[in-house]
Design an enzyme around this catalytic site. Sequence first.
Site, short mmCIF file in Angstrom:
data_model
loop_
_atom_site.label_atom_id
_atom_site.label_comp_id
_atom_site.label_asym_id
_atom_site.label_seq_id
_atom_site.Cartn_x
_atom_site.Cartn_y
_atom_site.Cartn_z
CD GLU A 1 0.35 4.87 14.37
OE1 GLU A 1 1.32 5.18 13.76
OE2 GLU A 1 -0.06 5.44 15.47
CD GLU B 1 0.24 2.94 18.70
OE1 GLU B 1 1.35 3.87 18.60
OE2 GLU B 1 0.41 1.87 17.62
C1 GAL Z 1 3.12 4.66 16.19
C2 GAL Z 1 3.17 3.18 15.97
C3 GAL Z 1 3.96 2.18 16.65
C4 GAL Z 1 5.17 3.10 17.42
C5 GAL Z 1 4.56 4.59 17.95
C6 GAL Z 1 5.78 5.33 18.65
O1 GAL Z 1 3.09 5.34 14.95
O2 GAL Z 1 1.86 2.73 15.47
O3 GAL Z 1 4.27 1.13 16.35
O4 GAL Z 1 5.77 3.29 16.28
O5 GAL Z 1 4.13 5.11 16.96
O6 GAL Z 1 5.40 6.33 19.19
#
Ligand code: GAL
Length: 688
Positions: free
Chosen positions: A164, A321
């Site tokens: 990210e 994610e």
């Molecule tokens: C994203 C990040 C992850 C985790 C996730 C939680 O921003 O890449 O590592 O923190 O959010 O929602």
Amino acid sequence: MTANPSPAHRWIRWPAGDTSPRLGYGADYNPEQWPREVWKDDIRLMREAGVNIVSLAIFSWARLQPTADSWDFGWLDEVMDLLHAGGIAVDLATATASPPPWLTALHPEILPVTRTGETLWPGARQHWRPTSPVFRTHALRLVEELASRYANHSALAAWHVSNELGCHNVYDYSDDAARAFRIWLRERYGTLDALNHAWGTAFWSQHYSDWEQLLPPRLAASHPNPTQQLDFKRFSSDALRDHLRAERAVLSQITPDVPVTTNFMVMGETRGMDYASWAGDVDFVSNDHYVHPGPQGLDELSFSANLVSGIAGHRPWYLMEHSTSAVNWQHVNQAKLPGELARDSLLHVGHGADTVAFFQWRQSAAGAEKYHSAMVPHAGPDSEVFRAVTALGRTLQALAPVAGSTRKPARAGIVFDWDSWWTAEHDSHPTALLRYRQEALDWYSAFLALGVRADVVPTGTDFSGYDVLVAPVLHVVPTELAECLREFVETGGHLVTTYFSGIVDQHDHVHLGGHPGALRDLLGIRIEEFAPLPEGTEVRLDNGNRATLWTDAVTVTAPDVLTLARYADGPQTGRPALTRRAVGTGSAAYVSTRLGPEQLCGVLAQLLVAAGVDSELPEAARGRVDLTVRQNGGADFWFLANRTDAPVPLPGVEGELLAASAEPDHQAGTVVLPPRAVAVLRRPRSAA
Ligand code: GAL
């Protein structure tokens, strides 16, 4: 105008010899948070859930390089081997996302500095300056070590650069940033004269006589120069992309056959990175998305996934994610309702995701994200979440025939433009209340409510395939974009644009002669003054709509402009509020105010009729079902997602049921989608 480089598109390298089509399924896997005994159990449960790929080592720098001169790869070797033995591929992170304490202690000069001059200290993550040469050297050294060590590991399916990029460090105002900004400006403008002109420095005695005088827009006495602000945003996005390129260059040298990606954050108000200009720097696009619960939460998911597909040129992408249930960083973190886990995932698949992954595999017992859901929750595998996770794994297996298919373009498009997003919301404007993405999302909600598919596409896209284009708050319109829109309309396209569009050029200079300068002639209107509305006020239109935020004093200048609605009260009473002009074989319409999603429905319906674009869904499903369509050589795949908590009948919708997140009912020959369910139908490929 945003360039939209076409991504090369090289997909995950699945383990050798296995060429069967499949969708990816997995998570961020953080084994370093757990004792070794847990790892075998992890692999067993991953297999049970149908997981076939994980992202590994994202936050492992401190573990891999415990001190400046020592390395510890033993544990990662073991995890890579275990995963491979379990048939699970690895999207291996370059581990550079979070610098270890030894590095920041040794080199505090890599820490980012805020606009107000405060240092962002270690203790969380991503505390590094994108422009720090010291950080870059250390990061690339790690990348090289990792790439050399795992170049020939059979589990290695893709590289995951950092994580990210820009999530917490997009805007850095340090001296490193200032230096890099100057170089970027020199490349952009060549001469100080050109820069002075672009920045309009005749204003407020800002003329620069030496490059060294240039600075990031640090906390100033009043409104910083708007073009300086815009250029700093462009530069900051480019600086992070530069980091991506630097890591990628190392990876490509050592492992030229392994595709490289990084996870974008096309979601909500995350705006710092102009991802349309990053797409050419990854082999496949990846995205992270988290739902913000609320009336438009699901619309926003669909909007974001849709835009990711637009950025990816409709080709398959990787959902890197999302969450199985609650997150930990919203004001109140709500658990998902039954069915939502699968529905959210499959909405992404409908928009072109060929891999569905979650943050994270096993819910942490310690650390800042211990209350963030995961595939294996604190409660363990004997849980509703894990059962939903395994059920989704089976659904994705049944969807294997979808793998590799592209998203089928819609007839309508919504234009999305980072320059306009950044610029339209600057300070010192007619209103501080304008929200660029919200306006675009409202139009998208209106499309959803009418059951009409619309693509969300970045400005650099070839618009010629669309019948209708909505360009909400397209504030920055350089000449070539204006030309491109004119050509779209003259060749039969139907353009709809709104308030505060066409106002400035690429330097944020106003197009003179009356608004909306760049689009004035095309729309056949002229506006002498903006007339934003005070917060909480609304005015009525003569079609019954209530309008907020903005009005314009519109004068019609061309005889062929139709006034579709007028202001019925307020200072603009009697003046046109909505106009439409036939141009060539197309048309150009203008909406001079903010109507919100419900009222936009009526306006949009009217404009769609004129353009001959209709819903592909039966009446009963419109607004209640989100339809996305993917296609390959032989078939269309209809993803029908029930957006509601009630069953939705789909009379007349036919096709072979390929998979469903909950078995549809049948009533008198009609398929009925259960609440929050998604069904995927395979249908003969149609041209339209
Ligand atoms: C994203 C990040 C992850 C985790 C996730 C939680 O921003 O890449 O590592 O923190 O959010 O929602």
